[in-house]
Design a protein around this motif. Structure first.
Motif, PDB file in Angstrom:
ATOM      1  N   UNK A  23       8.315  -4.153   1.337  1.00  0.00           N
ATOM      2  CA  UNK A  23       9.741  -4.960   1.730  1.00  0.00           C
ATOM      3  C   UNK A  23       9.579  -6.318   1.795  1.00  0.00           C
ATOM      4  N   UNK A  24      10.536  -6.820   1.663  1.00  0.00           N
ATOM      5  CA  UNK A  24      10.516  -8.075   1.447  1.00  0.00           C
ATOM      6  C   UNK A  24      10.814  -8.451   3.143  1.00  0.00           C
ATOM      7  N   UNK A  49       8.806  -7.230   5.449  1.00  0.00           N
ATOM      8  CA  UNK A  49       7.246  -7.045   5.727  1.00  0.00           C
ATOM      9  C   UNK A  49       6.818  -8.449   4.933  1.00  0.00           C
ATOM     10  N   UNK A  56       7.209 -11.314   4.254  1.00  0.00           N
ATOM     11  CA  UNK A  56       7.785 -12.069   4.757  1.00  0.00           C
ATOM     12  C   UNK A  56       6.833 -12.508   6.285  1.00  0.00           C
ATOM     13  N   UNK A  57       7.244 -11.559   6.508  1.00  0.00           N
ATOM     14  CA  UNK A  57       6.437 -11.272   8.373  1.00  0.00           C
ATOM     15  C   UNK A  57       4.982 -11.346   8.034  1.00  0.00           C
ATOM     16  N   UNK A  79       1.254  -1.116   0.271  1.00  0.00           N
ATOM     17  CA  UNK A  79      -0.041  -0.260   0.302  1.00  0.00           C
ATOM     18  C   UNK A  79       1.021   0.972  -0.314  1.00  0.00           C
ATOM     19  N   UNK A  95      -6.472  -8.106   5.927  1.00  0.00           N
ATOM     20  CA  UNK A  95      -5.101  -7.741   4.484  1.00  0.00           C
ATOM     21  C   UNK A  95      -4.344  -7.206   5.467  1.00  0.00           C
ATOM     22  N   UNK A  96      -3.328  -7.373   4.759  1.00  0.00           N
ATOM     23  CA  UNK A  96      -1.682  -6.011   5.415  1.00  0.00           C
ATOM     24  C   UNK A  96      -1.151  -5.298   4.496  1.00  0.00           C
ATOM     25  N   UNK A  97       0.146  -4.671   5.032  1.00  0.00           N
ATOM     26  CA  UNK A  97       0.530  -3.560   4.016  1.00  0.00           C
ATOM     27  C   UNK A  97       1.702  -3.973   4.294  1.00  0.00           C
ATOM     28  N   UNK A 113       4.524  -2.458   2.800  1.00  0.00           N
ATOM     29  CA  UNK A 113       5.775  -1.059   2.859  1.00  0.00           C
ATOM     30  C   UNK A 113       6.478  -1.716   1.445  1.00  0.00           C
TER      31      UNK A 113
END
Lengths: 315, 408
Positions: free
Chosen positions: B89-90, B92, B94-95, B41, B83-85, B87
């Protein structure tokens, strides 16, 4: 007093044993969270190792982190893992010495800007090399390293950074750096070789950052410059160390742990606004806690035991 | 001084810590199918995810729920989204996926946007046994990845496929006498440009094309006029740019300004975006690019209309990965409904072996890869039609030479 020390040492050993066994008890998510916590604890503590005593604010964390990650991307499939880590250590150290010798004469804002530029410079160098020489951009890391291995390696690294930090603080080098931090001119007049002291510590700090990058790289399978050299890491580390308080060895960890948990909480509960809330929190930290959690703790102690502190100050 | 702020900050941290470790809600019976995804996002990937991925995920969920939900056995179960963002980032990404799997305990996961992030989450989805329908990743290692992670499906193919199909088309057009053999190639110095130019270079040499110009430019280059002017001076028959959306628009604009009008004008990612048509209008006519779709087919026309009705501001889908993304959701849905229960292993098996009826036609995976891709498209009368491979159903004949630029 020595009984208390012994108890503290025993508690530390017990705590370490619990941490070492942690991966066998928790699920993948908490393991990932623990990896994140360790990663930032090591990065922030390593940052504080140099920036705490010298008060040089460095934004070069991601430069070393990225170099470590890229070393694994290039060599990970070719060599044995310990050898890869060793090479990453060497590259990080050489880079830190070169950078340190050429920049640690800068001070204040100039140093901040330079270190910020350094990460971008190295990123562009890597891109240039990959585009013009190796003609691949984006490398795959397929090594047999599990999440648990990553966790344990980071745990060892965390122990190492604290032990080395503790040793440095008690050494002549640590004392010299504290004097440099107070007043560089005075330090020179005391006969301290300011450059050697600063470069040595900068290198030690950088090696830890490089190793974190190398250890984390197998987690992502795919490395490209924008993944390895992510500027956000530099800023996060600084804000964590500031929250914790960089003038104590264990200060940055006190910032890294709550902030990592907070970021995680925000990402989970406010997925669309987490970045915004983080920005507000950064501002709050800088305004409300200029001396960090450590400063808060010192304040607290002063309020509760004013006499002892005063006596200490007089003595 | 500032102690109230201090207390507030400390309180905030305390509350956070407590809430983070608070227990999850009780597990419910199968009253909904939980589907999770983490998309970019924010950050550099946000643009791509917002055009290609998010509108399709949202539209699919809306449509399925409007129909009562996914058909499991003889009842319909609505979809619940987590759902999540990531950001961009790889780490983020993965987590977030680990959180979806172990905390939210979602039934299925939809992939993130882009090659890098799909690779970053590949091992996690594989280990947890979730089907992984990567519909926005172009990687030369797709066949190897599909073998390594049998739960993963790589719907957009390899960069070698893209480059070779383009060169095959050029060979065919040369044989027909429609173009000569001078080619000018530029590429963006990033994964996409490097991979595609790396594959195209030997293919062009093998087909005896004369590569008069072969340069890369850094990501984010603003002034592309020197490149266009240098290339124009060489007067090539074919101009190939393996570019990213901003440079795709920039190069096209510069070529128009400089009246550089080769017989074939090909640009990279972004040519298939609706934005391209909006910006260039009639001047888009004849421009070739990566991607394309069967613009004449009824399911695609219907999809376009539904997408416009569903997306914010009536946005159109892009003419490449959007349709593939939506098709991947149809495949997932059909596989789940054929299995009839939440059995991820069986769903993966069905995806590997079944045939699926989608908006991009019938799809059957071979070794977890589709057998048909659209690699070259061309703007013809306001629609970006697939022109190569010519064996694909609905392939249009390319318009060669490209018509002259008009004043805007």
């Amino acid at each position: 007093m020595s009984a208390m020390r012994l108890a503290a040492a025993l508690a530390a050993c017990a705590g370490l044993a619990v941490l070492a066994l942690l991966p066998t008890y928790v699920d993948a998510y908490y393991l990932a969270l623990a990896i994140g916590l360790l990663q930032f604890t090591v990065l922030a503590t390593a940052w504080g190792l140099f920036s705490g005593p010298t008060r040089y604010v460095s934004l070069a964390t991601t430069a070393f982190f990225g170099v470590g990650a890229y070393t694994v991307a290039v060599l990970g499939e070719l060599l044995h893992w310990p050898l890869v880590l060793l090479i990453a250590t060497a590259i990080g150290a050489v880079m830190a010495v070169v950078v340190g010798l050429s920049t640690l004469r800068l001070s204040g804002l100039h140093f901040v800007i330079f270190t910020f530029g350094l990460a971008e410079l190295i990123r562009q160098l890597v891109i240039w090399f990959e585009v013009n020489k190796s003609r691949v951009l984006g490398r795959y890391v397929f090594v047999d390293i599990t999440q648990k291995d990553i966790y344990w390696q980071l745990l060892v690294l965390a122990v190492a950074v604290f032990v080395i930090g503790w040793l440095i603080a008690r050494s002549r080098l640590g004392f010299a750096l504290r004097i440099i931090g107070e007043d560089e001119t005075v330090a020179k007049h005391c006969g301290i070789n300011v450059t050697v002291a600063k470069v040595t510590l900068f290198t030690i700090s950088a090696v830890f950052m490089t190793l974190v990058g190398a250890i984390m790289a197998p987690r992502w399978t795919y490395i490209e410059p924008s993944i390895a050299f992510n500027a956000t890491i530099s800023f996060e580390v600084v804000i964590m160390a500031l929250l914790g308080g960089a003038h104590r060895l264990w200060g940055p960890a006190l910032g890294a742990i709550p902030l990592t948990l907070l970021f995680e909480f925000l990402a989970a509960r406010f997925p669309t606004a987490s970045t915004l809330i983080m920005g507000v929190i950064f501002l709050l930290i800088v305004y409300a806690l200029p001396a960090g959690v450590v400063g808060l703790w010192d304040n607290f102690r002063r309020q509760w035991r004013p006499q002892r502190v005063e006596q200490g100050a007089k003595a | 001084m500032g102690s109230s702020v201090t207390r507030f900050a400390a309180g905030l941290l305390a509350v956070t810590g407590a809430a983070l470790f608070a227990a999850d809600g009780p597990a419910l019976a199968q009253s909904s199918v939980k589907i999770g995804y983490a998309l970019s996002r924010t950050g550099p990937n946000a643009g791509g995810a917002a055009v290609t991925t998010l509108p399709n995920y949202e539209m699919w969920v809306k449509e399925v729920n409007a129909a009562g939900g996914l058909k499991l056995g003889d009842k319909r179960v609505p979809i619940e989204v987590v759902q999540y963002d990531d950001r961009s980032s790889a780490e983020e990404a993965a987590r977030s996926l680990e959180r979806l799997i172990t905390q939210d305990k979602v039934d299925f996961i939809l992939p993130p946007w882009g090659t890098g992030l799909n690779l970053a989450v590949g091992p996690i989805l594989n280990k947890a046994g979730y089907p992984h329908l990567a519909s926005t990743a172009v990687t030369d290692r797709a066949p190897e990845l599909a073998k390594r992670w049998p739960n993963s499906f790589w719907l957009l193919g390899t960069s070698a496929g893209a480059a070779n199909t383009l060169v095959d088309l050029l060979v065919k057009l040369r044989t027909e006498g429609k173009i000569g053999d001078t080619v000018a190639m530029v590429s963006v110095a990033d994964g996409f440009g490097i991979d595609l130019s790396g594959a195209a270079r030997p293919a062009l040499a093998k087909a005896n094309f004369k590569l008069a110009y072969d340069k890369t430019y850094p990501v984010g280059t603003q002034d592309l006029s020197p490149i266009v002017n240098e290339v124009k001076a060489l007067n090539p028959d074919v101009f190939i740019a393996f570019s990213y959306p901003p440079d795709t628009l920039g190069l096209t604009e510069q070529a128009r300004i400089a009246s550089f009008n080769p017989k074939i004008f090909y640009t990279g990612v972004g040519t298939a975006f609706p934005l391209f048509k909006q910006k260039f209008g009639a001047n888009a006519q004849g421009v070739m690019g990566i991607g394309g779709w069967s613009g004449d087919s009824a399911p695609i026309k219907d999809y376009l209309a539904r997408h416009k009705a569903s997306a914010a501001n009536g946005a159109e889908p892009d003419r490449w990965a959007s349709a593939v993304t939506y098709a991947s959701l149809q495949m997932l849905q059909q596989a789940i409904e054929r299995v009839g229960k939440i059995d991820r292993e069986a769903v993966i098996k069905d995806l590997q072996t079944g045939t699926f009826d989608t908006i991009i036609g019938k799809v059957k995976f071979e070794n977890n890869l589709p057998t048909k891709y659209w690699w070259v498209g061309q703007w013809q009368d306001g629609e970006f039609y697939g022109v190569a491979p010519a064996t694909n159903e609905g392939a249009r004949t390319p318009v060669i030479p490209k018509p002259a630029w008009k004043a805007p």
